[in-house]
Scaffold this motif. Structure first.
Motif, PDB file in Angstrom:
ATOM      1  N   ILE A  99      21.981  29.837 -10.206  1.00 20.63           N
ATOM      2  CA  ILE A  99      22.527  31.171 -10.461  1.00 20.63           C
ATOM      3  C   ILE A  99      21.426  32.123 -10.925  1.00 20.63           C
ATOM      4  N   THR A 100      20.550  31.652 -11.797  1.00 17.03           N
ATOM      5  CA  THR A 100      19.440  32.479 -12.275  1.00 17.03           C
ATOM      6  C   THR A 100      18.523  32.868 -11.126  1.00 17.03           C
ATOM      7  N   LEU A 101      18.285  31.929 -10.218  1.00 11.69           N
ATOM      8  CA  LEU A 101      17.467  32.210  -9.035  1.00 11.69           C
ATOM      9  C   LEU A 101      18.064  33.348  -8.224  1.00 11.69           C
ATOM     10  N   LYS A 102      19.362  33.303  -8.012  1.00  7.21           N
ATOM     11  CA  LYS A 102      20.015  34.352  -7.224  1.00  7.21           C
ATOM     12  C   LYS A 102      20.095  35.673  -7.987  1.00  7.21           C
ATOM     13  N   ASP A 103      20.201  35.591  -9.310  1.00  7.82           N
ATOM     14  CA  ASP A 103      20.288  36.814 -10.119  1.00  7.82           C
ATOM     15  C   ASP A 103      19.000  37.630 -10.106  1.00  7.82           C
ATOM     16  N   THR A 104      17.884  37.013  -9.729  1.00  3.85           N
ATOM     17  CA  THR A 104      16.620  37.765  -9.681  1.00  3.85           C
ATOM     18  C   THR A 104      16.695  38.937  -8.716  1.00  3.85           C
ATOM     19  N   SER A 105      17.588  38.847  -7.716  1.00  2.00           N
ATOM     20  CA  SER A 105      17.692  39.924  -6.730  1.00  2.00           C
ATOM     21  C   SER A 105      18.108  41.243  -7.367  1.00  2.00           C
ATOM     22  N   ILE A 106      18.823  41.166  -8.490  1.00  2.00           N
ATOM     23  CA  ILE A 106      19.275  42.385  -9.165  1.00  2.00           C
ATOM     24  C   ILE A 106      18.096  43.141  -9.769  1.00  2.00           C
ATOM     25  N   LEU A 107      17.006  42.429 -10.087  1.00  2.00           N
ATOM     26  CA  LEU A 107      15.883  43.049 -10.788  1.00  2.00           C
ATOM     27  C   LEU A 107      15.070  43.990  -9.909  1.00  2.00           C
ATOM     28  N   SER A 108      15.401  44.066  -8.623  1.00  2.00           N
ATOM     29  CA  SER A 108      14.717  45.038  -7.765  1.00  2.00           C
ATOM     30  C   SER A 108      14.987  46.463  -8.233  1.00  2.00           C
ATOM     31  N   VAL A 109      16.076  46.662  -8.984  1.00  2.00           N
ATOM     32  CA  VAL A 109      16.419  48.014  -9.443  1.00  2.00           C
ATOM     33  C   VAL A 109      15.412  48.551 -10.439  1.00  2.00           C
ATOM     34  N   ILE A 110      14.612  47.676 -11.066  1.00  2.00           N
ATOM     35  CA  ILE A 110      13.607  48.159 -12.014  1.00  2.00           C
ATOM     36  C   ILE A 110      12.193  47.998 -11.446  1.00  2.00           C
ATOM     37  N   GLY A 111      12.102  47.806 -10.138  1.00  2.00           N
ATOM     38  CA  GLY A 111      10.795  47.834  -9.492  1.00  2.00           C
ATOM     39  C   GLY A 111      10.127  46.502  -9.275  1.00  2.00           C
ATOM     40  N   ILE A 112      10.847  45.391  -9.422  1.00  2.00           N
ATOM     41  CA  ILE A 112      10.265  44.079  -9.157  1.00  2.00           C
ATOM     42  C   ILE A 112      10.501  43.730  -7.690  1.00  2.00           C
ATOM     43  N   VAL A 113       9.437  43.496  -6.963  1.00  2.00           N
ATOM     44  CA  VAL A 113       9.552  43.216  -5.530  1.00  2.00           C
ATOM     45  C   VAL A 113       9.712  41.709  -5.342  1.00  2.00           C
ATOM     46  N   GLU A 114      10.932  41.227  -5.594  1.00  2.00           N
ATOM     47  CA  GLU A 114      11.218  39.811  -5.370  1.00  2.00           C
ATOM     48  C   GLU A 114      11.678  39.634  -3.922  1.00  2.00           C
TER      49      GLU A 114
END
Length: 484
Positions: free
Chosen positions: A421-436
């Protein structure tokens, strides 16, 4: 003892590896000179031809090239911070970045919050529809239809104005590629966007057409926060004058909007994968780094808070319950915005997007792991603890030696599931400029306009990683059962 020592060494090596990988995958820095001030500039890298990423992972486009030319002329350096347009505005307002260049129209409302450079480009919004749509020939045909717009843009403002005269619904998107695909997929009937951006997209093969002429243009400007970095605005204006005079500006514009621009080609699934494999692996690397570091922190913190729930102390019970209730009740995207935009404003500090991402994931995951620890302990028969205490063992020793070993075996599957779940949740962090990984897919789509094959590729990468984690979970569980 030897096995434990090897495990500690392995964990240490893993930690060092993630730190090194984070250094390798840090945000792109564009060097304009060996000396001089270094600035962090927000940009929207899904807005071709003004800013986007090429197949080699380099940020290019009219805005990027103009900024690079001005930086070289004025002798300063900058680092690009890619994020969606509305998040970029928040980052600029909270002083998380020094400036923003993203085909940003100079409007009276924005001038109240930001200081703008001299205009460097003029463009107006235009409406586009599917090529096979013969029902819409003008704004008057929008009654009963749906229009896609991008949040915070002049296109969105025009749609809001038109909505006062015509009865249609508005679908709002955070990136241009998303709203284009919404129209192509027939979810929206029309899209309103700046003319040069839409014209470039159509030139690259997007199946849209213009039923109307572009509206009167707005001027694009480079922006800094109100009263902040006036020297950066001065250097931008001075450099803009120089690159206009020496012909560099015209060369840049013609590179992306001139007659020599080649139309894009549909590469298909395998061609898209081959041409963007390196970028996808970089995005996957950032995803794994965020996941592993955040989960490691959360595992320690969650265990502690979970133990708080299991202790006889009412105070510790309340602390644990309060933490779990609050952190599980806040959506992850809201927590990410709070950590990256609000906390720096409250404390007067700057934090990197990566650090904010790690803190966000760790806080969120800690709450869930705490509940899993509490549940695992509760699943162990109470008689186990009572028997240990009756033998004269202290409470702490009884928990550590008797209860926790049994609880850990119960928790393993749920902990592995939480890692997924944590792995998939990283996709949300693109909103603050993290290019995952997910944001990498969006950036590639913004360049290639091939959303279908790209999302299949991204989904397959996630599926492979998650399948491997699931197999690992099953292997660990079997070994624990075999050792009973």
């Amino acid at each position: 003892m030897e096995i434990k020592r090897k495990n500690k060494v392995s964990l240490g090596m893993l930690f060092l590896f993630t730190l090194l990988l984070n250094l390798v995958l840090s945000p792109v820095k564009v060097d304009a000179a060996e000396t001089g001030q270094n600035y962090t500039i927000a940009t929207d890298v899904t807005f071709a031809p003004f800013e986007f990423q090429d197949e080699d992972g380099n940020y290019i486009g009219i805005d990027v090239d103009i900024l690079t030319a001005i930086a070289e002329d004025q002798g300063f350096e900058f680092e690009l911070r890619p994020m969606n347009f509305s998040a970029g505005l928040q980052a600029l307002e909270s002083n998380q970045v020094d400036g923003m260049i993203a085909a940003m129209s100079i409007t009276p409302e924005r001038e109240e919050a930001f200081d703008f450079s001299d205009p460097y480009f003029d463009a107006g919004p235009v409406m586009a529809i599917r090529e096979d749509n013969d029902e819409i020939n003008g704004y008057e045909d929008l009654d009963g239809k749906t229009v896609a717009v991008k949040v915070g843009t002049t296109g969105a403002e025009l749609a809001a104005e038109l909505q006062e005269d015509y009865d249609f619904e508005i679908n709002q998107f955070e990136d241009s590629a998303g709203m284009y695909e919404d129209v192509v997929a027939r979810h929206s009937d029309a899209v309103i966007e700046d003319y040069p951006v839409m014209a470039y997209a159509i030139q690259q093969g997007l199946e849209l057409s213009f039923p109307t002429n572009p509206e009167e243009g707005d001027s694009y400007g480079f922006a800094v926060n109100k009263g902040a970095n006036p020297e950066l605005i001065e250097m931008f204006n001075a450099g803009l004058v120089n690159i206009r005079e020496n012909g560099t500006y015209e060369e840049i514009v013609q590179t992306y909007l001139g007659d020599s621009v080649q139309p894009g080609q549909s590469l298909g699934f395998f061609g898209l994968l081959q041409n963007n494999f390196g970028n996808l692996m970089s995005g996957l690397g950032r995803t794994l780094v965020l996941t592993l570091i955040s989960f490691a922190i959360a595992l320690v913190a969650g265990t502690i808070i979970g133990l708080f729930s299991a202790t006889p102390s009412k105070v510790l019970n309340v602390i644990a319950d309060l933490y779990v209730t609050v952190l599980r009740g806040i959506p992850l995207i809201v927590l990410a915005f709070f950590m990256y935009f609000t906390v720096p404003q409250l404390l007067g500090i700057q934090i990197t997007a990566f650090m904010a991402g790690v803190v966000t994931l760790s806080l969120n995951t800690t709450a869930y792991i705490a509940e899993q620890v509490r549940g695992g302990i509760a699943a162990v028969e109470k008689g186990q603890l009572e028997a240990a205490r009756s033998l004269g063992l202290p409470y702490g020793v009884s928990m550590r030696k008797v209860v926790l070993p049994q609880a850990i075996k119960i928790m393993i599957p749920s902990l592995i599931n939480q890692l997924v779940i944590t792995l998939k949740d990283t996709s949300i962090l693109s909103v603050i400029g993290i290019v995952e990984l997910t944001q990498t897919g969006r950036i590639i789509i913004a360049r290639s306009y091939q959303s279908g094959p790209m999302w299949i590729i991204v989904a397959l990468i996630y599926l492979i990683i998650i399948t491997l984690l699931t197999k690992l979970s099953n292997l660990i569980e079997r070994r624990l059962v075999a050792n009973d």
